[in-house]
Design a protein around this motif. Structure first.
Motif, mmCIF file in Angstrom:
data_model
loop_
_atom_site.group_PDB
_atom_site.id
_atom_site.type_symbol
_atom_site.label_atom_id
_atom_site.label_comp_id
_atom_site.label_asym_id
_atom_site.label_seq_id
_atom_site.Cartn_x
_atom_site.Cartn_y
_atom_site.Cartn_z
ATOM 1 N N PRO A 115 42.378 45.783 45.383
ATOM 2 C CA PRO A 115 42.271 47.088 46.059
ATOM 3 C C PRO A 115 43.300 47.283 47.160
ATOM 4 C CG PRO A 115 40.086 46.213 45.634
ATOM 5 C CD PRO A 115 41.064 45.128 45.240
ATOM 6 N N ARG A 119 45.842 50.406 47.874
ATOM 7 C CA ARG A 119 45.838 51.170 49.124
ATOM 8 C C ARG A 119 47.218 51.182 49.779
ATOM 9 N NH1 ARG A 119 40.237 49.299 49.499
ATOM 10 N NH2 ARG A 119 40.912 47.282 50.311
ATOM 11 N N GLU A 142 44.239 58.554 46.131
ATOM 12 C CA GLU A 142 43.156 57.982 46.936
ATOM 13 C C GLU A 142 42.667 56.698 46.290
ATOM 14 O OE1 GLU A 142 38.763 59.320 48.722
ATOM 15 O OE2 GLU A 142 39.674 60.434 47.067
ATOM 16 N N VAL A 143 42.224 55.766 47.131
ATOM 17 C CA VAL A 143 41.647 54.504 46.657
ATOM 18 C C VAL A 143 40.285 54.337 47.318
ATOM 19 C CG1 VAL A 143 41.933 52.009 46.457
ATOM 20 C CG2 VAL A 143 43.943 53.492 46.431
ATOM 21 N N THR A 144 39.266 54.096 46.518
ATOM 22 C CA THR A 144 37.921 53.850 47.036
ATOM 23 C C THR A 144 37.511 52.425 46.678
ATOM 24 O OG1 THR A 144 36.750 54.558 45.035
ATOM 25 C CG2 THR A 144 37.395 56.281 46.616
ATOM 26 N N ASP A 145 36.308 52.062 47.035
ATOM 27 C CA ASP A 145 35.814 50.728 46.694
ATOM 28 C C ASP A 145 35.626 50.572 45.186
ATOM 29 O OD1 ASP A 145 35.772 50.045 49.353
ATOM 30 O OD2 ASP A 145 33.649 50.530 49.621
ATOM 31 N N ASP A 146 35.452 51.707 44.492
ATOM 32 C CA ASP A 146 35.137 51.641 43.064
ATOM 33 C C ASP A 146 36.316 51.933 42.145
ATOM 34 O OD1 ASP A 146 32.404 51.136 43.660
ATOM 35 O OD2 ASP A 146 32.109 53.288 44.013
ATOM 36 N N ARG A 149 42.044 57.574 42.497
ATOM 37 C CA ARG A 149 42.228 58.936 42.022
ATOM 38 C C ARG A 149 43.719 59.160 41.806
ATOM 39 N NH1 ARG A 149 40.213 63.856 45.624
ATOM 40 N NH2 ARG A 149 42.095 63.314 46.796
ATOM 41 N N LEU A 169 39.722 60.444 38.141
ATOM 42 C CA LEU A 169 39.100 59.315 38.823
ATOM 43 C C LEU A 169 39.017 58.159 37.839
ATOM 44 C CD1 LEU A 169 36.215 61.136 40.730
ATOM 45 C CD2 LEU A 169 38.378 60.306 41.672
#
Length: 216
Positions: A115, A119, A142-146, A149, A169
């Motif tokens: 991750p 990021r 965008e980068v999330t925990d899951d 995007r 996503l």
């Protein structure tokens, strides 16, 4: 069915044993060098050790911390190399075997496997290979925990202006591999605001440990 000779089996055992020993040694070196890297406000990405005869090559990869923009310059690598070499020489387990210390920063060719890698590249053009074999080319938004995007870039005829699709996503579970794409933006490109992300990260190798007082 081919039958392996005793010599082949012994060679395989020796190779497996050596690989295990090098992994243990790399972890030991990583533990010793990590505080030095952190004092320079950098992130220790990887430590890898290769052996040729009695000579060791210690490859250390450093990166900027998460949230920082830009890349690690050669001046930074040069500054940290002296401290890393000193830490290697001061190690209690150092047995005076000759070694070369190679320090570099990851370039754009580095696969995005964690991750934090994603990021660090928000805003850049990314090619994503999905586990089903499909490829998605687009700008990382965008980068999330899951997952991530992506704003896809749709294929167009040569010479035509790139077109963008709807944001996608992509969960990390669907991603097989991600790689940063080098862009060559023009001054009038509508994405000129992303130009700081088009250059590959500076990388360089600094060799140390040859000819010092310890014989490294």
């Amino acid at each position: 069915m081919a039958v392996r000779s005793g010599n082949d089996q012994q060679a395989s055992i020796r190779r497996t044993t050596l690989e295990a020993e090098l992994r243990v040694e790399a972890q030991r070196v990583r533990t010793r060098l990590q505080p030095v890297v952190e004092r320079h406000n950098l992130y220790l990405e990887d430590v890898d050790i290769k052996v040729a005869g009695s000579h060791r090559t210690v490859n250390v990869v450093v990166d900027l911390p998460e949230g920082a923009s830009g890349s690690v310059g050669l001046d930074v690598i040069s500054a940290i190399s002296t401290d890393l070499s000193a830490a290697m020489d001061a190690a209690p387990e150092d047995d005076d075997r000759p070694y070369s210390l190679e320090i570099s920063s990851p370039g754009v060719s580095r696969p995005l496997t964690e991750p934090r890698h994603w990021r660090r590249n928000v805003g850049r053009m990314i090619e994503v290979k999905l586990v089903n074999g499909d490829l998605v080319l687009g700008r990382l938004q965008e980068v999330t925990d899951d997952g991530v995007r992506i704003l896809p870039q749709l294929p167009v005829k040569k010479g035509m202006k790139p077109k963008q699709g709807d944001p996608q996503l992509l969960p990390f579970g669907r991603i097989s591999r991600g790689t940063v794409q080098v862009e060559f933006a023009h001054a009038d490109d509508e994405h000129h605001e992303h130009s700081e992300g088009t250059d590959p990260e500076t990388s360089g190798d600094v060799h140390h440990g040859q000819g010092d007082p310890h014989g490294h």
